[in-house]
Design a protein around this motif. Structure first.
Motif, PDB file in Angstrom:
ATOM      1  N   THR A   1     -10.285  -1.209  -0.526  1.00 45.11           N
ATOM      2  CA  THR A   1     -10.080   0.241  -0.639  1.00 45.11           C
ATOM      3  C   THR A   1      -9.492   0.742   0.678  1.00 45.11           C
ATOM      4  O   THR A   1      -9.496   0.030   1.681  1.00 45.11           O
ATOM      5  CB  THR A   1     -11.401   1.016  -0.877  1.00 45.11           C
ATOM      6  OG1 THR A   1     -12.146   1.016   0.341  1.00 45.11           O
ATOM      7  CG2 THR A   1     -12.234   0.383  -1.980  1.00 45.11           C
ATOM      8  N   PHE A   2      -9.054   1.983   0.669  1.00 48.43           N
ATOM      9  CA  PHE A   2      -8.532   2.576   1.910  1.00 48.43           C
ATOM     10  C   PHE A   2      -9.643   2.899   2.911  1.00 48.43           C
ATOM     11  O   PHE A   2      -9.367   3.286   4.037  1.00 48.43           O
ATOM     12  CB  PHE A   2      -7.735   3.849   1.605  1.00 48.43           C
ATOM     13  CG  PHE A   2      -6.288   3.597   1.259  1.00 48.43           C
ATOM     14  CD1 PHE A   2      -5.685   2.377   1.499  1.00 48.43           C
ATOM     15  CD2 PHE A   2      -5.507   4.604   0.695  1.00 48.43           C
ATOM     16  CE1 PHE A   2      -4.352   2.143   1.187  1.00 48.43           C
ATOM     17  CE2 PHE A   2      -4.177   4.394   0.381  1.00 48.43           C
ATOM     18  CZ  PHE A   2      -3.589   3.168   0.623  1.00 48.43           C
ATOM     19  N   MET A   3     -10.920   2.732   2.488  1.00 50.07           N
ATOM     20  CA  MET A   3     -12.019   2.898   3.449  1.00 50.07           C
ATOM     21  C   MET A   3     -12.025   1.740   4.442  1.00 50.07           C
ATOM     22  O   MET A   3     -12.410   1.894   5.593  1.00 50.07           O
ATOM     23  CB  MET A   3     -13.374   2.898   2.738  1.00 50.07           C
ATOM     24  CG  MET A   3     -13.474   3.873   1.613  1.00 50.07           C
ATOM     25  SD  MET A   3     -14.353   5.336   2.049  1.00 50.07           S
ATOM     26  CE  MET A   3     -16.026   4.784   1.938  1.00 50.07           C
TER      27      MET A   3
ATOM     28  N   ALA B   1       0.810  -1.227   0.000  1.00 48.58           N
ATOM     29  CA  ALA B   1       0.000   0.000   0.000  1.00 48.58           C
ATOM     30  C   ALA B   1       0.842   1.276   0.000  1.00 48.58           C
ATOM     31  O   ALA B   1       0.556   2.202   0.770  1.00 48.58           O
ATOM     32  CB  ALA B   1      -0.987  -0.013   1.173  1.00 48.58           C
TER      33      ALA B   1
ATOM     34  N   ASP C   1      -5.500   2.330 -10.153  1.00 48.67           N
ATOM     35  CA  ASP C   1      -6.173   3.056  -9.082  1.00 48.67           C
ATOM     36  C   ASP C   1      -5.946   2.279  -7.776  1.00 48.67           C
ATOM     37  O   ASP C   1      -5.306   1.226  -7.767  1.00 48.67           O
ATOM     38  CB  ASP C   1      -7.658   3.317  -9.403  1.00 48.67           C
ATOM     39  CG  ASP C   1      -8.534   2.069  -9.391  1.00 48.67           C
ATOM     40  OD1 ASP C   1      -8.159   1.064  -8.766  1.00 48.67           O
ATOM     41  OD2 ASP C   1      -9.617   2.111 -10.013  1.00 48.67           O
ATOM     42  N   ARG C   2      -6.435   2.836  -6.678  1.00 50.02           N
ATOM     43  CA  ARG C   2      -6.087   2.243  -5.372  1.00 50.02           C
ATOM     44  C   ARG C   2      -6.592   0.813  -5.228  1.00 50.02           C
ATOM     45  O   ARG C   2      -5.887  -0.060  -4.725  1.00 50.02           O
ATOM     46  CB  ARG C   2      -6.631   3.136  -4.247  1.00 50.02           C
ATOM     47  CG  ARG C   2      -6.467   2.595  -2.859  1.00 50.02           C
ATOM     48  CD  ARG C   2      -5.031   2.187  -2.530  1.00 50.02           C
ATOM     49  NE  ARG C   2      -4.084   3.266  -2.704  1.00 50.02           N
ATOM     50  CZ  ARG C   2      -2.755   3.105  -2.698  1.00 50.02           C
ATOM     51  NH1 ARG C   2      -2.223   1.922  -2.515  1.00 50.02           N
ATOM     52  NH2 ARG C   2      -1.963   4.139  -2.890  1.00 50.02           N
ATOM     53  N   SER C   3      -7.815   0.552  -5.672  1.00 44.22           N
ATOM     54  CA  SER C   3      -8.345  -0.802  -5.506  1.00 44.22           C
ATOM     55  C   SER C   3      -7.589  -1.796  -6.373  1.00 44.22           C
ATOM     56  O   SER C   3      -7.311  -2.917  -5.950  1.00 44.22           O
ATOM     57  CB  SER C   3      -9.832  -0.833  -5.864  1.00 44.22           C
ATOM     58  OG  SER C   3     -10.553  -0.133  -4.889  1.00 44.22           O
TER      59      SER C   3
ATOM     60  N   ILE D   1       1.737   4.860  -1.095  1.00 44.98           N
ATOM     61  CA  ILE D   1       0.699   5.854  -1.415  1.00 44.98           C
ATOM     62  C   ILE D   1       0.650   6.099  -2.928  1.00 44.98           C
ATOM     63  O   ILE D   1      -0.412   6.368  -3.483  1.00 44.98           O
ATOM     64  CB  ILE D   1       0.905   7.158  -0.608  1.00 44.98           C
ATOM     65  CG1 ILE D   1       0.999   6.856   0.885  1.00 44.98           C
ATOM     66  CG2 ILE D   1      -0.228   8.139  -0.867  1.00 44.98           C
ATOM     67  CD1 ILE D   1      -0.223   6.226   1.511  1.00 44.98           C
ATOM     68  N   GLU D   2       1.784   5.989  -3.590  1.00 44.31           N
ATOM     69  CA  GLU D   2       1.752   5.974  -5.056  1.00 44.31           C
ATOM     70  C   GLU D   2       1.504   4.533  -5.496  1.00 44.31           C
ATOM     71  O   GLU D   2       2.197   3.620  -5.057  1.00 44.31           O
ATOM     72  CB  GLU D   2       3.088   6.447  -5.630  1.00 44.31           C
ATOM     73  CG  GLU D   2       3.099   6.425  -7.163  1.00 44.31           C
ATOM     74  CD  GLU D   2       4.510   6.416  -7.781  1.00 44.31           C
ATOM     75  OE1 GLU D   2       4.701   7.022  -8.830  1.00 44.31           O
ATOM     76  OE2 GLU D   2       5.417   5.777  -7.200  1.00 44.31           O
ATOM     77  N   THR D   3       0.521   4.342  -6.385  1.00 43.23           N
ATOM     78  CA  THR D   3       0.265   2.988  -6.896  1.00 43.23           C
ATOM     79  C   THR D   3       1.301   2.666  -7.978  1.00 43.23           C
ATOM     80  O   THR D   3       2.217   3.439  -8.211  1.00 43.23           O
ATOM     81  CB  THR D   3      -1.152   2.905  -7.491  1.00 43.23           C
ATOM     82  OG1 THR D   3      -1.233   3.843  -8.565  1.00 43.23           O
ATOM     83  CG2 THR D   3      -2.215   3.209  -6.444  1.00 43.23           C
TER      84      THR D   3
END
Lengths: 786, 159
Positions: free
Chosen positions: A706-708, A198, A286-288, A200-202
Motif C-alpha cells: 500500500t502507499f502507507m 505506481a 484498487d491501489r494494493s 496515481i491512476e491505477t
C-alpha cells in the motif's frame, strides 16, 4: 543553442508555449477510465489469492451469488469453456487469465465477481469461498534453479526446470582474456530491486459488448491501444471478436510509465464478462491490487570492470539473474528478451564487453515492464555507472576526471559500441563540463575535504549515461510481429485549421502541445489552430503507442514528414494560384512566394482553401496527408548528473543537498515541457535510489503493498532539481530530436547511489544496493565502525 | 442501512439517501457525477480525492458521506465559474504544474487551503504543506512554483 524559426504566435520548435491540454485537467474535466459511465454498467471486482503458491481445491460461488445485486462469479473453468483461461504474453510465454487449479503468486486473480455496484461486488468477493492447499513458494530467484526446487511451470511442454531463457551478447573469450591481463579489475554484485511504476491512476477498463451489432467497445488505461486491439483479435478471434468490430479507446491516462503497456488479466475478464452478459462492465484496480501486480527491474547483476592502473577502461562483463515471477510477461520487443540491456557498456570508449543473462521463474507477480525506461536501460546504466565509480575509488582518481578520460569523443560518432549499437551523436565532455560548472565542482570538493576533516559525511556522485530510445527500426523491433513504426495523419481544413491524429497516446507527456508545435514548425500554421487527437483505434492511424521514449523519435518524425508531403502538394497549388511554374515557387515558414518576387505570395491558409475550392485540373482535391515512419536507427539521448549529499552518522539520515542534471536530448520542441519531464523523471529516479522496493517475506507475502509502506516520494523527499541542456541534434531524425522523458529515471539512481557511497567512503563502505534507506546506511555504519 | 443527508456542494443544496458505508468520494463521483475528484489509493496517502469541506481540505476517500451531512463542500468543479480560472488554476497552467492531470484537482484543492492558512509560505512550507498529496509525474518543482505564483496573485487581490 537552438534558434526558433517561427514567431511566438506560430509557436513552432523551441517555444515554451503553455500546454493546450491543461484546461480540462485544471477544471476537473479530464476523462479518465473511471470517469466513464455507460447505461446499465456493471462493476467487476477480483477475488485474489492470499497465498504465493497454492492448489485451488474448490471455489464455491453460492454465498456470493445469493447476495442481491451479484450477477455472476466467473472462474477459470468458465473461461476454459471458451479457451480463454490462458493468454499469450508478449514474449512467447503464457499467463493465466483466471486459474483452474493453481495460483502462482500472492494477489493473483482467482475469480471475478460481477455486480450492480462496487460495494456489492466487494461483498460478493468476500463471500466467495476458495479452498486452497498452500505449497512452499520459491521466493529467492537463486534458489529457483536448485535441483530440488519444485517445477513451477509443468504446464509448459518440455519445461524441466525453472529456467526461462539464456541470453548473451559480445565476445566472452576475448573479454575474459582482457580482464585476466588487466592491472585493475573491480567486481560487484549489484541488485536493482523490484519496483512498481505506481502511477496515481491505477489500471482499469470499461468493456461494452453489443450483442446485436457484435461490436466490442473498450475504454482502457492503455499506452498502446492499437496493439491491444490486434492482440484482442488474435486472442479472442475464435469466439467471434473480429478486429473491425473491436474499438479500443484510451481516454485520458493518469500516468503510465510503462505500467499501462501490458495486457492484464483484469482487462480480459472484464471483456469476457461483457461479451457473455451483453452489458458494460467496469473494472478498476484498487491501489494494493495495482502495487502487488506487475513490476519493473529485479535484476541481480555480477559486474566486472577492467582497466589499466591509470584508469583507462578496457573491458566490461556482466552476468545477470533476472527474476521474472511466474511467467515472462516482459513488455519487450520480440527479438530483445532483455530489452536494450546491451547499452550497458555506457558512454565510454573501449573495445571488449560481454553480457549474459538467465531468467527464472519464481512465485512472484509477472511484469517486467519498461518503467520510464527504454526496456532495461535503467539496469544497464546503473551497472556501468556504479562500476565506473567503483573503479575511480579503487585507483583513487577523481570520478569526473576518470569519466572525461574514458568518454567516447564527439568526433567518434556515429560510434559502434562493443555490444552492437550505433550511437548517433553526443558531446559527452561538454555535457559533463557543463554539469561540473553548474554544481561548482571544485568548491564542492573543497567543502567535502573540510567536512571530512571535521568527521562529517559528505558525498558527491556523478552519473554520465547514454540512453537508447525510439524503437523501431522495424527490421529489428516488433511487438508480436507488428513492426515498431509510428504514424501521423494531418487534415488541414479549408479555413487553414488542422486536426492531426497519431498512433501514440500521451499519459501526461503533453503530446497535444508538442505535436501541434511540430506541425506549426513545418507548416507555419499557429499551434493554437491545431488540434491533436490520439487513443481511439476507430479514428487514429495505426501505431505502436507511447512508451520507451518513442513518441517524438517515431510519431514526431511521422508528423514532420507528413507535413513536408503536404508542403509539396501545396507548392503545386501555390504555383497554380500565382500562375508560375512549380520550380519558381519557394517556401518560407507559413507561405509560398515567387522566386525573386517575394511580394507575390500565398499563405499556407490560402493554399489550404484552394485545395478544396480552386485546385489545378487533374489534382486530387483536399489537403490531407498520412505518414508511417520507420526510423533508420534509434536515438541516443545522454546526460551528466551530479548529486551532493550529506549523511548523518548517528541516524543514517540522507540529505540530498544539490542535484544538477544536464541533459542532451537533441533539438528541443518545447523547453518548458522538456524541463518538466526531466523534473518528473528525476523524482522517479530518487524513488528507487532511496525509498522504493517491493519486499517479500520467505513465504512470498508482499510486505509493502500500500502507499502507507511503499514510499512514493512527496514534495518533501523530492529535492529542488537544477537542470540544464546541451544540444547535439540526432543526425537521422527529421527534426534532430531524440526523446527525453526517461533519461532522468535512468540517470539519477546511480548519481544518488554514488553520492551516498562516496559520503560513506571514509568508513570503508564500498557499495550499497538501492534503495539506500537510512536504516541500510545506519546498519552499514554500525558494521564498519566495529 | 440508509440515511438521509443534506449538504451544500459547490453552492447547490443536495439531499440524498445514502448507505452508512458510502464513502464521500463515491458519493461525489457516482451519485453527483462530479468526476474531477479522483481516487488514487485507499489509505489516505495520495490526496487525489482532496476536497474542501467547510473550508478545510479533506481527503474524501476516508470520510463517510453520512458524516458530511449538513456540511458545505467545494470540489474542483466549484472553485470558479465555468470558463474562468481560479488564480491557483492559472498558476498551475503558467508554471507547468501538471502533466497527466490526475493528481491536479486534489493538489489544487490542498494548495488553496494551504494559502488560506499561510498566504505567504516559504518553499519549505509549501513542500510540507502539499506533502499529503502525491504526484508521480512532475517532480514537484513546478507545483511549488505554481503555489508561489498563486500566493503572489492572491495577495495582490486581497490588497
Amino acid at each position: 543553442m537552438f534558434k526558433c524559426k517561427t514567431s511566438a504566435e506560430v509557436g513552432g520548435m523551441g517555444h515554451s508555449v503553455k500546454r493546450k491540454e491543461d484546461a480540462r485537467f485544471l477544471h476537473g474535466k479530464g476523462n479518465y477510465v473511471d470517469d466513464v459511465k455507460l447505461p446499465g454498467m456493471l462493476t467487476m471486482v477480483m477475488v485474489r489469492s492470499p497465498y504465493a503458491y497454492a492448489k485451488i481445491k474448490s471455489i464455491n460461488k453460492e454465498k456470493a451469488l445469493a447476495i442481491p445485486g451479484v450477477l455472476a462469479v466467473i472462474t477459470g473453468y468458465d473461461l476454459a469453456e471458451y479457451n480463454l483461461h490462458w493468454m499469450p504474453t508478449l514474449l512467447s510465454d503464457t499467463q493465466m487469465v483466471l486459474p483452474t487449479d493453481t495460483v502462482m503468486h500472492q494477489s493473483q486473480e482467482v475469480c471475478a465477481v460481477i455486480a450492480t455496484d462496487r460495494y456489492i461486488a466487494v461483498d460478493g468477493a468476500e463471500a466467495v469461498e476458495v479452498d486452497y492447499e498452500p505449497m512452499q513458494a520459491i521466493v529467492d530467484p537463486f534458489k529457483a534453479l536448485d535441483k530440488d526446487a519444485p517445477l513451477l511451470r509443468p504446464d509448459k511442454e518440455g519445461q524441466k526446470d525453472n529456467h526461462i531463457y539464456h541470453w548473451e551478447r559480445g565476445d566472452r573469450a576475448k573479454t575474459d582474456d582482457v580482464i585476466s591481463k588487466a592491472d585493475i579489475v573491480v567486481k560487484e554484485r549489484i541488485y536493482l530491486p523490484r519496483i512498481h511504476v505506481a502511477s496515481i491512476e491505477t489500471c482499469g477498463c470499461v468493456a461494452s459488448y453489443d450483442k446485436d451489432t457484435q461490436k466490442m467497445l473498450v475504454y482502457m488505461t492503455s499506452q498502446a491501444p492499437h496493439a491491444i486491439r490486434t492482440i484482442l483479435a488474435l486472442v479472442a478471434g475464435h469466439v467471434g471478436l473480429s478486429e473491425e468490430k473491436i474499438r479500443v479507446i484510451s481516454p485520458d491516462i493518469g500516468g503510465g510509465f510503462g505500467g499501462k503497456v501490458p495486457v492484464y488479466p483484469g482487462y480480459v475478464v472484464a471483456i469476457a464478462a461483457s461479451f457473455l452478459i451483453g452489458k458494460p462492465v467496469k473494472w478498476i484496480e484498487d491501489r494494493s491490487e495495482n502495487l502487488v501486480n506487475g513490476f519493473a527491474r529485479d535484476y541481480h547483476m555480477d559486474c566486472e570492470l577492467a582497466a589499466t592502473k591509470e584508469g583507462k577502461i578496457q573491458a566490461f562483463k556482466v552476468k545477470t539473474l533476472a527474476d521474472h515471477g511466474y511467467t515472462d510477461s516482459s513488455a519487450n520487443p520480440s527479438k530483445y528478451p532483455t530489452g536494450m540491456f546491451s547499452i550497458c557498456t555506457g558512454s565510454y570508449d573501449y573495445a571488449d564487453a560481454f553480457a549474459e543473462l538467465d531468467a527464472v521463474y519464481t512465485n512472484k507477480a509477472p511484469g517486467g515492464v519498461a518503467y520510464r525506461c527504454s526496456f532495461r536501460v535503467t539496469e544497464a546504466v546503473h551497472a556501468i555507472e556504479r562500476m565506473v565509480d567503483k573503479l575511480a575509488a579503487e585507483i583513487n582518481k577523481d570520478p569526473a576526471l576518470l569519466r572525461m578520460e574514458n568518454f567516447i569523443k564527439k568526433d567518434q560518432f556515429p560510434y559502434a559500441s562493443p555490444l552492437g549499437w550505433s550511437y548517433d551523436s553526443g558531446d559527452y565532455e561538454l555535457t559533463l563540463q557543463k554539469a561540473l560548472d553548474m554544481v561548482g565542482y571544485d568548491e564542492i570538493k573543497k567543502e567535502q575535504a573540510e567536512k571530512r576533516k571535521q568527521g562529517k559525511l559528505m558525498g558527491i556522485g556523478i552519473s554520465t549515461f547514454t540512453e537508447v530510445v525510439g524503437a523501431g527500426p522495424s527490421k529489428d523491433f516488433d511487438i508480436l510481429g507488428i513492426a515498431m513504426f509510428d504514424s501521423a495523419e494531418i487534415r488541414v481544413h479549408p479555413t487553414g485549421k488542422v486536426l492531426a491524429r497519431f498512433g501514440t497516446k500521451s499519459q501526461g507527456q503533453g503530446h497535444e502541445t508538442t505535436y501541434a508545435q511540430i506541425l506549426a514548425e513545418e507548416l507555419g500554421i499557429p499551434y493554437s489552430h491545431i488540434e491533436i487527437d490520439e487513443g481511439d483505434t476507430d479514428t487514429a492511424p495505426y501505431g505502436l503507442g507511447t512508451y520507451a521514449s518513442r513518441s517524438t523519435p517515431t510519431a514526431g518524425a511521422a508528423a514532420a514528414i507528413a507535413a513536408r508531403k503536404l508542403r509539396d502538394k501545396g507548392k503545386k497549388i501555390a504555383a497554380h494560384l500565382l500562375e508560375v511554374s512549380e520550380e519558381d515557387i519557394e517556401w518560407e515558414v507559413g507561405k509560398y512566394f515567387v522566386k525573386g518576387a517575394p511580394e507575390k505570395s500565398k499563405t499556407i491558409q490560402d493554399v489550404a482553401f484552394a485545395a478544396y475550392t480552386n485546385f489545378p485540373q487533374g489534382m486530387e482535391p483536399g489537403f490531407e496527408e498520412t505518414h508511417y515512419y520507420d526510423p533508420p536507427n534509434l536515438t541516443f539521448p545522454n546526460g551528466a548528473y551530479i548529486c551532493v549529499v550529506e549523511v548523518e552518522k548517528e541516524t543514517g539520515q540522507i540529505d540530498v543537498k544539490r542535484f544538477v542534471a544536464i541533459d542532451d536530448c537533441g533539438n528541443i520542441i518545447n523547453p518548458m515541457i522538456v524541463e518538466g519531464q526531466v523534473h518528473g523523471g528525476l523524482t522517479q529516479g530518487i524513488a528507487p535510489a532511496m525509498y522504493e522496493g517491493i519486499e517479500y517475506d520467505d513465504e512470498g507475502n508482499v510486505l509493502n503493498g500500500t502507499f502507507m509502506d511503499y514510499l512514493v516520494p512527496t514534495a518533501v523527499e523530492s529535492p529542488h532539481w537544477e537542470t540544464g541542456h546541451t544540444i547535439t541534434p540526432s543526425p537521422h531524425h527529421p527534426l534532430g530530436a531524440k526523446g527525453v522523458a526517461e533519461s532522468p529515471t535512468v540517470g539519477a539512481p546511480p548519481a544518488i547511489a554514488n553520492a551516498i557511497i562516496d559520503a560513506l567512503k571514509p568508513l570503508g563502505i564500498k557499495h550499497l544496493d538501492i534503495p539506500i534507506t537510512p536504516a541500510k546506511v545506519w546498519e552499514a555504519i554500525q558494521a564498519h565502525s566495529k | 442501512m440508509k440515511h438521509k443527508i443534506t449538504l451544500k456542494i459547490n453552492g447547490e443544496s443536495v439531499t440524498a439517501e445514502v448507505d452508512s458505508r458510502l464513502l464521500l468520494v463515491h458519493f461525489i463521483r457516482e451519485n453527483l457525477d462530479l468526476t474531477g475528484t479522483h481516487i488514487g489509493c485507499d489509505t489516505s496517502n495520495c490526496g487525489a480525492c482532496t476536497i474542501l469541506l467547510d473550508g478545510k481540505s479533506v481527503k474524501s476517500c476516508t470520510y463517510l458521506a453520512v458524516r458530511a451531512d449538513g456540511s458545505e463542500i467545494t470540489t474542483i468543479e466549484g472553485i470558479t465559474a465555468e470558463g474562468t480560472n481560479h488564480p491557483m488554476q492559472q498558476a498551475f497552467h503558467d508554471q507547468h504544474g501538471l502533466h497527466c492531470g490526475f493528481c491536479t484537482p486534489g493538489m489544487i484543492m490542498r494548495s488553496i487551503d494551504l494559502l488560506e492558512n499561510n498566504p505567504n509560505p516559504t518553499e519549505e512550507e509549501i513542500r510540507w504543506g502539499i506533502s499529503g498529496n502525491l504526484c508521480r509525474c512532475t517532480g514537484y518543482n513546478n507545483i511549488v512554483k505554481s503555489v508561489q505564483q498563486a500566493a503572489e496573485e492572491l495577495q495582490k487581490e486581497s490588497v
